[in-house]
Each structure stands twice: as structure tokens, then as C-alpha cells.
Design an enzyme around this catalytic site. Structure first.
Site, PDB file in Angstrom:
ATOM      1  CG  HIS A  68       9.758   1.734  11.875  1.00  0.00           C
ATOM      2  ND1 HIS A  68       9.986   0.376  11.774  1.00  0.00           N
ATOM      3  CD2 HIS A  68       9.467   1.982  13.176  1.00  0.00           C
ATOM      4  CE1 HIS A  68       9.846  -0.178  12.976  1.00  0.00           C
ATOM      5  NE2 HIS A  68       9.529   0.777  13.837  1.00  0.00           N
ATOM      6  CG  ASP A  81      22.265   4.363   9.594  1.00  0.00           C
ATOM      7  OD1 ASP A  81      21.567   3.432  10.048  1.00  0.00           O
ATOM      8  OD2 ASP A  81      22.531   5.393  10.246  1.00  0.00           O
ATOM      9  CB  SER A 116      -0.986   0.000   1.177  1.00  0.00           C
ATOM     10  OG  SER A 116      -0.328   0.208   2.395  1.00  0.00           O
ATOM     11  CG  MET A 150       8.540  -8.236   5.351  1.00  0.00           C
ATOM     12  SD  MET A 150       8.304  -7.017   6.667  1.00  0.00           S
ATOM     13  CE  MET A 150       8.441  -8.092   8.111  1.00  0.00           C
ATOM     14  NE  ARG A 209      21.973  -9.859   4.559  1.00  0.00           N
ATOM     15  CZ  ARG A 209      22.349  -9.324   5.707  1.00  0.00           C
ATOM     16  NH1 ARG A 209      23.118  -9.990   6.544  1.00  0.00           N
ATOM     17  NH2 ARG A 209      21.957  -8.122   6.042  1.00  0.00           N
ATOM     18  CG  ASN A 248      12.411   1.315   6.258  1.00  0.00           C
ATOM     19  OD1 ASN A 248      11.637   0.674   5.531  1.00  0.00           O
ATOM     20  ND2 ASN A 248      12.493   1.101   7.569  1.00  0.00           N
TER      21      ASN A 248
END
Ligand code: GRF
Length: 216
Positions: free
Chosen positions: A108, A140, A12, A89, A64, A106
Site C-alpha cells: 500500500h 486480513d 511494476s 484492485m 464475486r 499486500n
């Protein structure tokens, strides 16, 4: 400026950013790609429905490093200059962060530095805070700890985790567009931990306010 949006789920915030770009609220920006580490992420379909390239890069048995290398290559191929994490995620490795230093944002769902990490809304309720909200910040190496671009407060009422998350989400959708517009404009400086808007922005805002009050 080409933006790449990284998601893992419903997307969203990605949709809100795409709306902000297409409505002209982020001048000079285009969404070059929406990339998910999960092929079934609902947000990928929403992106494709909007005519945005929707790309799944799954981890599938790779390290990773290998996974990130592929994501970085995909972003570079598309000349992405700003990365917006929107419900992505996975933690980014220092190599990824270094590759796009100062160019990763980001969102949050808390007023950082309160309640970093998972389940921020649940943490807020559990702690009994009366005000929570959302934060858009540069990424960071710290967990949800980079310089803060925009925050919006949301009162905690007689909420469940779900009702609080839903009200915070509405503010997230506004905050992310605002923050990306500022970063794309380049009219800011990072001084220590502080993201400071340059005088030009403040002057423009003042001019606009003056114009409005003159018109009234
Ligand atoms: C949002 O609450 C965001 O703050 C957090 O993950 C959630 C993603 O939601 N990082 P959506 O996929 O953007 O709808």
C-alpha cells in the site's frame, strides 16, 4: 515456496518481485503464476515476457463468489503458498482470506495506518503530511489493516500526486522484495499486531555487519 502474484494493471511491483526472485534475493521462492482480473493488464504481458505463467480470470457477469472460487482453484492447482497482491484492485472476501489465512501480502502506498483505501498519495498531499511512504502488510478482513511486515518512509516535498507516487513507487519495489524474503524465510512471528523477526535473522544480520566491519 511458490508465490502467486495478483495484479490488475501495469504490474511494476510484480516485475520488482520477479526480479528479486530471479536475482536470488528471495531464497527458496519461485513465482508460479501472475494472475489478473483484467485481461488487458499490462503486467500480464510483462510476466509472460519473463517466462512466468500469466493468467487472466475476469469477473465477466459472474458473482464475486464464483470469480473468487475460480481464482482460488487456479492458485491451488499451482500449489501457491503465498499470495502477493500487487495493485490488485478488488477487495478479497472473507472466504478468500480464510482460504489463505496468514499467507496473503499486500503493498500500500502510504505509511499505514495513515491513508488506507484508494488514492493514498493524494490523501497524503491533501492532509499536508511531511512524510509518507509505503507499507507491506498481511491481509486480513480489515481495509489495509493487517499486521505490518515492512515500511519505508518517503519525504513529501513540493510534490504533485504524480511525483510523490513515483518516489513512493521506487521504495515499494525495494520494500516488497524485503518483506517477501522475510515471509518466505519463515523467520518471523506474529504477536498481536506485531510481526517480529526471530533471533536468527537478527543474529545473521549482526554476523554480516561484524564481518563487513572486520573486512574494512
Ligand atoms: C502501487 O502503488 C501499489 O502500492 C498499489 O497499487 C499500485 C500498483 O502499481 N496497491 P503497480 O501495478 O505495481 O505498478
Amino acid at each position: 515456496m511458490k508465490i502467486g502474484i495478483l495484479i490488475s494493471g501495469r504490474g511494476s511491483n510484480m516485475s520488482a518481485l520477479a526480479d528479486a526472485v530471479s536475482d536470488g534475493r528471495i531464497p527458496g521462492a519461485t513465482v508460479a503464476v501472475v494472475l489478473s482480473d483484467y485481461a488487458a493488464a499490462a503486467g500480464l504481458k510483462h510476466a509472460a515476457d519473463r517466462g512466468i505463467e500469466a493468467l487472466a480470470v475476469e469477473r465477466r457477469g459472474r458473482t464475486r463468489e464464483e470469480h473468487e472460487r475460480e481464482i482460488i482453484a487456479a492458485l491451488r492447482e499451482r500449489e501457491v503458498e503465498l499470495i502477493c497482491l500487487a495493485g490488485y484492485m478488488r477487495l478479497l472476501s472473507p472466504v478468500f482470506i480464510e482460504a489463505f489465512r496468514g499467507r496473503i501480502l499486500n503493498i500500500h502506498p502510504s505509511l499505514l495506518p495513515a491513508f488506507p483505501g484508494l488514492d493514498a498519495q493524494g490523501q497524503a498531499i491533501e492532509h499536508g503530511v511531511k512524510v509518507s511512504g509505503c507499507t507491506v502488510h498481511f491481509v486480513d478482513e480489515s481495509l489495509d489493516g493487517g499486521p505490518i511486515v515492512v515500511q519505508r518512509a518517503v519525504p513529501v516535498l513540493d510534490d504533485t500526486e504524480e511525483t510523490l507516487a513515483a518516489r513512493i513507487l521506487q521504495e515499494e519495489h525495494r520494500a516488497y522484495g524485503e518483506a517477501v524474503a522475510l515471509v518466505v524465510s519463515g523467520d518471523y512471528e506474529i504477536v498481536g499486531r506485531r510481526v517480529i523477526t526471530t533471533n536468527k535473522i537478527n543474529r545473521d544480520r549482526q554476523d554480516e555487519q561484524d564481518k563487513k566491519s572486520n573486512d574494512e
